[in-house]
Write a protein that holds these residues in place. Structure first.
Motif, PDB file in Angstrom:
ATOM      1  N   VAL A  89       0.838  -1.211   0.000  1.00 51.03           N
ATOM      2  CA  VAL A  89       0.000   0.000   0.000  1.00 51.03           C
ATOM      3  C   VAL A  89       0.870   1.258   0.000  1.00 51.03           C
ATOM      4  O   VAL A  89       0.595   2.214  -0.738  1.00 51.03           O
ATOM      5  CB  VAL A  89      -0.983  -0.023   1.196  1.00 51.03           C
ATOM      6  N   PHE A 122      -4.115   4.955   1.086  1.00 51.82           N
ATOM      7  CA  PHE A 122      -4.988   5.185  -0.060  1.00 51.82           C
ATOM      8  C   PHE A 122      -6.446   5.098   0.390  1.00 51.82           C
ATOM      9  O   PHE A 122      -6.895   4.030   0.825  1.00 51.82           O
ATOM     10  CB  PHE A 122      -4.677   4.100  -1.090  1.00 51.82           C
ATOM     11  N   ILE A 155      -9.323   0.929   5.178  1.00 48.10           N
ATOM     12  CA  ILE A 155      -8.134   1.637   4.703  1.00 48.10           C
ATOM     13  C   ILE A 155      -6.875   1.104   5.401  1.00 48.10           C
ATOM     14  O   ILE A 155      -6.687   1.270   6.621  1.00 48.10           O
ATOM     15  CB  ILE A 155      -8.286   3.165   4.888  1.00 48.10           C
ATOM     16  N   THR A 156      -6.031   0.475   4.606  1.00 49.12           N
ATOM     17  CA  THR A 156      -4.825  -0.197   5.109  1.00 49.12           C
ATOM     18  C   THR A 156      -3.811   0.805   5.658  1.00 49.12           C
ATOM     19  O   THR A 156      -3.702   1.917   5.142  1.00 49.12           O
ATOM     20  CB  THR A 156      -4.192  -1.014   3.957  1.00 49.12           C
ATOM     21  N   LEU A 199      -9.001  -9.394  10.471  1.00 51.27           N
ATOM     22  CA  LEU A 199      -9.187  -9.972   9.135  1.00 51.27           C
ATOM     23  C   LEU A 199      -9.099 -11.497   9.123  1.00 51.27           C
ATOM     24  O   LEU A 199      -8.557 -12.107  10.046  1.00 51.27           O
ATOM     25  CB  LEU A 199      -8.091  -9.451   8.203  1.00 51.27           C
ATOM     26  N   GLU A 360      -8.455  -6.685  -3.180  1.00 51.88           N
ATOM     27  CA  GLU A 360      -7.571  -5.527  -3.353  1.00 51.88           C
ATOM     28  C   GLU A 360      -7.623  -5.042  -4.800  1.00 51.88           C
ATOM     29  O   GLU A 360      -7.551  -5.840  -5.722  1.00 51.88           O
ATOM     30  CB  GLU A 360      -6.121  -5.914  -3.015  1.00 51.88           C
ATOM     31  N   THR A 365     -15.541  -8.737 -10.670  1.00 53.11           N
ATOM     32  CA  THR A 365     -16.513  -8.132 -11.605  1.00 53.11           C
ATOM     33  C   THR A 365     -15.962  -6.847 -12.223  1.00 53.11           C
ATOM     34  O   THR A 365     -16.220  -6.560 -13.389  1.00 53.11           O
ATOM     35  CB  THR A 365     -17.851  -7.804 -10.897  1.00 53.11           C
TER      36      THR A 365
HETATM   37  C1  LIG Z   1      -7.887  -6.119   3.906  1.00 54.28           C
HETATM   38  C2  LIG Z   1      -8.398  -5.078   2.976  1.00 54.28           C
HETATM   39  C3  LIG Z   1      -7.630  -3.949   2.735  1.00 54.28           C
HETATM   40  C4  LIG Z   1      -8.111  -2.930   1.909  1.00 54.28           C
HETATM   41  N1  LIG Z   1      -7.374  -1.786   1.764  1.00 54.28           N
HETATM   42  C5  LIG Z   1      -7.913  -0.735   1.093  1.00 54.28           C
HETATM   43  C6  LIG Z   1      -7.221   0.524   1.056  1.00 54.28           C
HETATM   44  O1  LIG Z   1      -6.114   0.670   1.582  1.00 54.28           O
HETATM   45  N2  LIG Z   1      -7.827   1.563   0.418  1.00 54.28           N
HETATM   46  C7  LIG Z   1      -9.043   1.443  -0.177  1.00 54.28           C
HETATM   47  O2  LIG Z   1      -9.529   2.432  -0.724  1.00 54.28           O
HETATM   48  N3  LIG Z   1      -9.730   0.267  -0.145  1.00 54.28           N
HETATM   49  C8  LIG Z   1      -9.199  -0.816   0.483  1.00 54.28           C
HETATM   50  N4  LIG Z   1      -9.875  -2.011   0.533  1.00 54.28           N
HETATM   51  C9  LIG Z   1     -11.181  -2.099  -0.088  1.00 54.28           C
HETATM   52  C10 LIG Z   1     -11.215  -2.960  -1.341  1.00 54.28           C
HETATM   53  O3  LIG Z   1     -10.543  -2.320  -2.405  1.00 54.28           O
HETATM   54  C11 LIG Z   1     -12.686  -3.223  -1.624  1.00 54.28           C
HETATM   55  O4  LIG Z   1     -13.181  -4.011  -0.554  1.00 54.28           O
HETATM   56  C12 LIG Z   1     -12.920  -3.911  -2.937  1.00 54.28           C
HETATM   57  O5  LIG Z   1     -12.525  -3.089  -4.016  1.00 54.28           O
HETATM   58  C13 LIG Z   1     -14.406  -4.265  -3.098  1.00 54.28           C
HETATM   59  O6  LIG Z   1     -15.193  -3.125  -2.890  1.00 54.28           O
HETATM   60  P1  LIG Z   1     -16.349  -3.172  -1.809  1.00 54.28           P
HETATM   61  O7  LIG Z   1     -15.823  -3.766  -0.544  1.00 54.28           O
HETATM   62  O8  LIG Z   1     -16.962  -1.810  -1.718  1.00 54.28           O
HETATM   63  O9  LIG Z   1     -17.347  -4.216  -2.381  1.00 54.28           O
HETATM   64  P2  LIG Z   1     -18.735  -3.929  -3.073  1.00 54.28           P
HETATM   65  O10 LIG Z   1     -18.577  -2.885  -4.107  1.00 54.28           O
HETATM   66  O11 LIG Z   1     -19.765  -3.742  -2.004  1.00 54.28           O
HETATM   67  O12 LIG Z   1     -18.967  -5.310  -3.802  1.00 54.28           O
HETATM   68  C14 LIG Z   1     -19.640  -6.433  -3.197  1.00 54.28           C
HETATM   69  C15 LIG Z   1     -19.950  -7.418  -4.312  1.00 54.28           C
HETATM   70  O13 LIG Z   1     -20.873  -6.826  -5.233  1.00 54.28           O
HETATM   71  C16 LIG Z   1     -20.308  -6.783  -6.540  1.00 54.28           C
HETATM   72  N5  LIG Z   1     -20.667  -5.493  -7.127  1.00 54.28           N
HETATM   73  C17 LIG Z   1     -20.676  -4.281  -6.518  1.00 54.28           C
HETATM   74  N6  LIG Z   1     -21.077  -3.337  -7.370  1.00 54.28           N
HETATM   75  C18 LIG Z   1     -21.322  -3.949  -8.546  1.00 54.28           C
HETATM   76  C19 LIG Z   1     -21.750  -3.515  -9.819  1.00 54.28           C
HETATM   77  N7  LIG Z   1     -22.018  -2.216 -10.055  1.00 54.28           N
HETATM   78  N8  LIG Z   1     -21.896  -4.421 -10.799  1.00 54.28           N
HETATM   79  C20 LIG Z   1     -21.627  -5.718 -10.574  1.00 54.28           C
HETATM   80  N9  LIG Z   1     -21.208  -6.214  -9.386  1.00 54.28           N
HETATM   81  C21 LIG Z   1     -21.057  -5.338  -8.395  1.00 54.28           C
HETATM   82  C22 LIG Z   1     -18.799  -6.929  -6.343  1.00 54.28           C
HETATM   83  O14 LIG Z   1     -18.159  -7.539  -7.444  1.00 54.28           O
HETATM   84  C23 LIG Z   1     -18.728  -7.825  -5.133  1.00 54.28           C
HETATM   85  O15 LIG Z   1     -18.843  -9.169  -5.524  1.00 54.28           O
HETATM   86  C24 LIG Z   1      -9.382  -3.063   1.300  1.00 54.28           C
HETATM   87  C25 LIG Z   1     -10.130  -4.230   1.492  1.00 54.28           C
HETATM   88  C26 LIG Z   1      -9.663  -5.220   2.330  1.00 54.28           C
HETATM   89  C27 LIG Z   1     -10.503  -6.450   2.550  1.00 54.28           C
END
Ligand SMILES: Cc1cc2nc3c(=O)[nH]c(=O)nc-3n(C[C@H](O)[C@H](O)[C@H](O)COP(=O)(O)OP(=O)(O)OC[C@H]3O[C@@H](n4cnc5c(N)ncnc54)[C@H](O)[C@@H]3O)c2cc1C
Length: 387
Positions: A89, A122, A155-156, A199, A360, A365
């Motif tokens: 990160v 980030f 946020i990591t 986690l 990550e 999708t």
């Molecule tokens: C340990 C960890 C560290 C992380 N670190 C960071 C970080 O440092 N900074 C940061 O910004 N983020 C961070 N994240 C967040 C990570 O990038 C997101 O969890 C990931 O991109 C998925 O987004 P979401 O959790 O909002 O899932 P959602 O968007 O809620 O998605 C849930 C499900 O629905 C599907 N989905 C959602 N919207 C749609 C759509 N429009 N069409 C089709 N399918 C859809 C997705 O594919 C998924 O299967 C971290 C996550 C974890 C678990």
């Protein structure tokens, strides 16, 4: 931007020794306490220039190219994932700063980021919205400042990061062209950070809830062009999806190595299981996945180093990587049998750590969407470069 071949060989050798001799021994402590001992690990990472790997040499960094960084990150992905996420990160955000910042911002920030004096995180994902145009965080201009309100989660590095690259609307009427990236200092009044629950894998670090309540952020802290933050970041971070694929590669390579060694030692019915065709089938499938992923990642990294855009390649690498490491760690568990499910072997940890690669830099999708859109828009292989 790249080290000379000789300087890189030396850097890589020292880094690999460092990873195994000085970082790998923390695995048990991290697993049993659910804490990366930051007081010991961060000074070591700083000493080895781990926070400046993607910062250009001219700003005090190591200046690795993407092709040079990939094998180092893959090596980090063989040991405890809690350490790998710290390194990933910081370096990914540092690279984004290096690409987006103005010259005065680079002069001020990059030398400090390269040493780890500043730690950058980030902030994109939100609890109440989807990622991208759905963002709810808002910043309103007030003279030389923005007043920022909103929430982020997952946020990591949130327990120690000094600055958070925070995505928010600065002009909601302009859709994707109204989202900016603001660098928010941890000490900004109105900015609070709270730890999220522990986690499944990559344990030991805090992934925080960030709340911004009427935070006054200097307007000069905008990274890139006002309103174009998300668009510019999408370009800057193509390579970051490739780096997640490098993580999948490292974890898959370690799972394969452990499975090869285990299969030669475990004897059933008078023979090592390595001599059974069923087990060889698992090993062959694992090796094939590793080879395919290696080839894809190195090809895409070379393209990025030539200055080419790699949106489709990066998403294909990320997508194939998470599927490949999923299959490889599944089979590694099968090769190890019941003991693989215990903490006697690192397979169960690698299995859990690898599942973060699904999430990550966007879930499958999103990668499928990016790949399909690129091909529908006419993307084709570049035969001149052997692509
Ligand atoms: C340990 C960890 C560290 C992380 N670190 C960071 C970080 O440092 N900074 C940061 O910004 N983020 C961070 N994240 C967040 C990570 O990038 C997101 O969890 C990931 O991109 C998925 O987004 P979401 O959790 O909002 O899932 P959602 O968007 O809620 O998605 C849930 C499900 O629905 C599907 N989905 C959602 N919207 C749609 C759509 N429009 N069409 C089709 N399918 C859809 C997705 O594919 C998924 O299967 C971290 C996550 C974890 C678990």
């Amino acid at each position: 931007m790249a080290l000379t071949a000789e300087a890189y060989r030396k850097f890589k050798k020292e880094m690999i020794e460092f990873i195994w001799e000085e970082l790998d021994p923390y695995e048990d402590e991290i697993e049993s306490t659910d804490k990366v001992p930051l007081d010991k690990v961060l000074p070591k990472l700083r000493r080895m220039h781990c926070f400046g790997m993607l910062v250009p040499e001219g700003y005090g960094g190591v200046g690795l190219s993407a092709s040079q960084y990939v094998p180092i990150l893959a090596e980090f992905s063989k040991i405890h994932g809690g350490i790998r996420v710290i390194v990933h990160v910081h370096n990914t955000t540092a690279k984004a700063v290096a690409q987006l910042a103005s010259e005065p911002q680079k002069q001020e920030l990059l030398p400090r980021i390269a040493t780890g004096e500043y730690s950058v995180a980030f902030g994109l994902t939100e609890p109440d919205a989807g990622t991208g145009r759905d963002l709810q965080s808002r910043a309103v201009r007030d003279g030389d400042e923005f007043i920022l309100n909103g929430r982020k989660h997952l946020i990591t590095n949130s327990e120690f990061a000094s600055h958070f690259m925070t995505f928010c609307y600065t002009d909601p009427s302009r859709g994707a062209h109204g989202i900016s990236a603001l660098l928010v200092d941890r000490e900004t009044p109105g900015f609070t950070i709270r730890a999220m629950p522990p986690l499944m894998g990559c344990r030991g670090g805090e992934h925080g809830y960030l709340t911004f309540k009427d935070c006054r952020v200097p307007a000069k802290n905008i990274m890139g062009t006002e309103g174009e933050g998300l668009v510019q970041m999408t370009v800057a971070l193509e390579v970051s999806r490739l780096f997640i694929a490098a993580t999948s590669l490292g974890t898959a390579e370690r799972a394969l190595d452990l499975s090869l060694a285990f299969s030669k030692k475990r004897v059933t019915f008078g023979k090592p299981i390595a001599e059974r065709q069923a087990v060889q089938t698992y090993l062959a499938e694992m090796a094939t996945d590793v080879y395919a992923l290696r080839s894809m990642v190195h090809d895409a990294a070379r393209k990025a180093d030539r200055g080419e855009r790699i949106p489709a390649e990066a998403s294909m690498c990320k997508l194939f990587g998470l599927e490949a490491v999923g299959r490889v760690t599944d089979r590694a568990l099968l090769v190890h049998g019941g003991v693989g499910y215990t903490r006697k072997y690192p397979i169960e940890r690698l299995y859990r750590d690898a599942r973060l690669n699904w999430l990550e830099e966007g879930p499958p999708t999103i990668q499928q969407l990016v790949i399909a859109r690129n091909f529908l828009d006419g993307y084709r292989w570049d035969d001149d470069h052997g692509g």
